[in-house]
Design an enzyme around this catalytic site. Structure first.
Site, mmCIF file in Angstrom:
data_model
loop_
_atom_site.group_PDB
_atom_site.id
_atom_site.type_symbol
_atom_site.label_atom_id
_atom_site.label_comp_id
_atom_site.label_asym_id
_atom_site.label_seq_id
_atom_site.Cartn_x
_atom_site.Cartn_y
_atom_site.Cartn_z
ATOM 1 C CB SER A 33 6.150 5.360 2.389
ATOM 2 O OG SER A 33 5.562 6.648 2.486
ATOM 3 C CE1 TYR B 94 1.332 3.091 1.836
ATOM 4 C CE2 TYR B 94 2.322 4.992 2.926
ATOM 5 C CZ TYR B 94 2.227 4.153 1.826
ATOM 6 O OH TYR B 94 3.017 4.372 0.723
#
Length: 258
Positions: A143, A156
């Site tokens: 990501s 994350y």
């Protein structure tokens, strides 16, 4: 892109970027196994794929469980005879972004299990299968948060940064044995996962969030799943035959160093 006689496995393959990639691979002639945890979504995605290619399958798998991942690979090979392509794209949207002092230990474990351990487990068993064949290609979804490391995304971002590190390291291990491994680093993509984040917002709040996303990148818009999937598909194809150990950013032009 051509994928005739290729067998592909896609975790997180029932919606969003994974499903878009599954369609592109099937259109190229690949036999495709899509993996997800929601049976209804899986059956719906399967029926859509069968309009493109008759030789597709759906498996319900928890990618954080080694026995399930090992069986996932074995079941794919039992059905199709081999494994050439893997797109490790499973995600967890059950954990909310919170400041570190409010973040729960059990949520840390949930997020890291799917984001990082799940990718490692999938690669472990996919590579074992590919070594028994003639090699293969793997793409892991990271990501842009792994590069931005913005406030509220610490765990994350750490997990997704780990995906990039795993990709680069393991690509070095297996390049000489015919296996290429790269990572995909999407920015804001209009997937069902993103849309679910909007469910509890007012229309004005949704508009404000979208405007914020749009302001971040050079193209001034949120991406489409097909746009990210096409990069993954290219990395999985022979057209990228001299590319391995790379992290490819697909974010509309956010100014970060990849």
């Amino acid at each position: 892109m051509k994928f005739d006689n290729k067998v592909a496995l896609i975790t997180g393959g029932t919606s969003g970027i994974g499903f878009a990639a599954a369609k592109q691979l099937a259109e190229g002639g690949a036999k495709v196994a899509i993996i997800g945890r929601d049976q209804n979504k899986g059956e719906h995605a399967l029926s859509e794929l069968r309009k493109i290619h008759s030789d597709v399958m759906y498996l319900s798998v928890d990618v954080t469980q080694s026995t399930e991942v090992k069986k996932m690979v074995a079941d794919t090979i039992a059905r199709f005879g081999k494994l050439d392509i893997a797109f490790n794209n499973a995600a967890n949207d059950e954990v909310r972004s919170l400041p570190t002092h409010e973040f729960l230990e059990e949520d840390f474990d949930k997020l890291i299990l799917v984001t990082l351990k799940g990718v490692w487990l999938c690669m472990k068993h996919e590579i074992e299968a590919m070594l028994r064949g003639t090699g293969g290609t793997i793409v892991n979804t990271s990501s842009v948060d792994a590069l931005l490391c913005s406030a509220g995304t610490a765990v994350y971002a750490a997990g997704k940064s780990g995906v990039i590190a795993l990709t680069k390291s393991i690509a070095q291990e297996y390049g000489s044995r015919g296996i290429r491994i790269n990572s995909l680093c999407p920015g804001a993509i209009r997937t069902p996962l993103l849309e679910r984040k909007f469910l509890h917002l007012t229309p004005d709040e949704v508009h404000a969030v979208e405007e914020k996303y749009n302001s971040f990148n050079a193209l001034k818009r949120i991406g489409r799943p097909e746009e990210a999937a096409s990069v993954a598909t290219w990395l999985l194809s022979e057209e990228s035959s001299y590319v391995t150990g790379q992290n490819i950013v697909v974010d509309g032009g956010i100014q970060v160093v990849g």
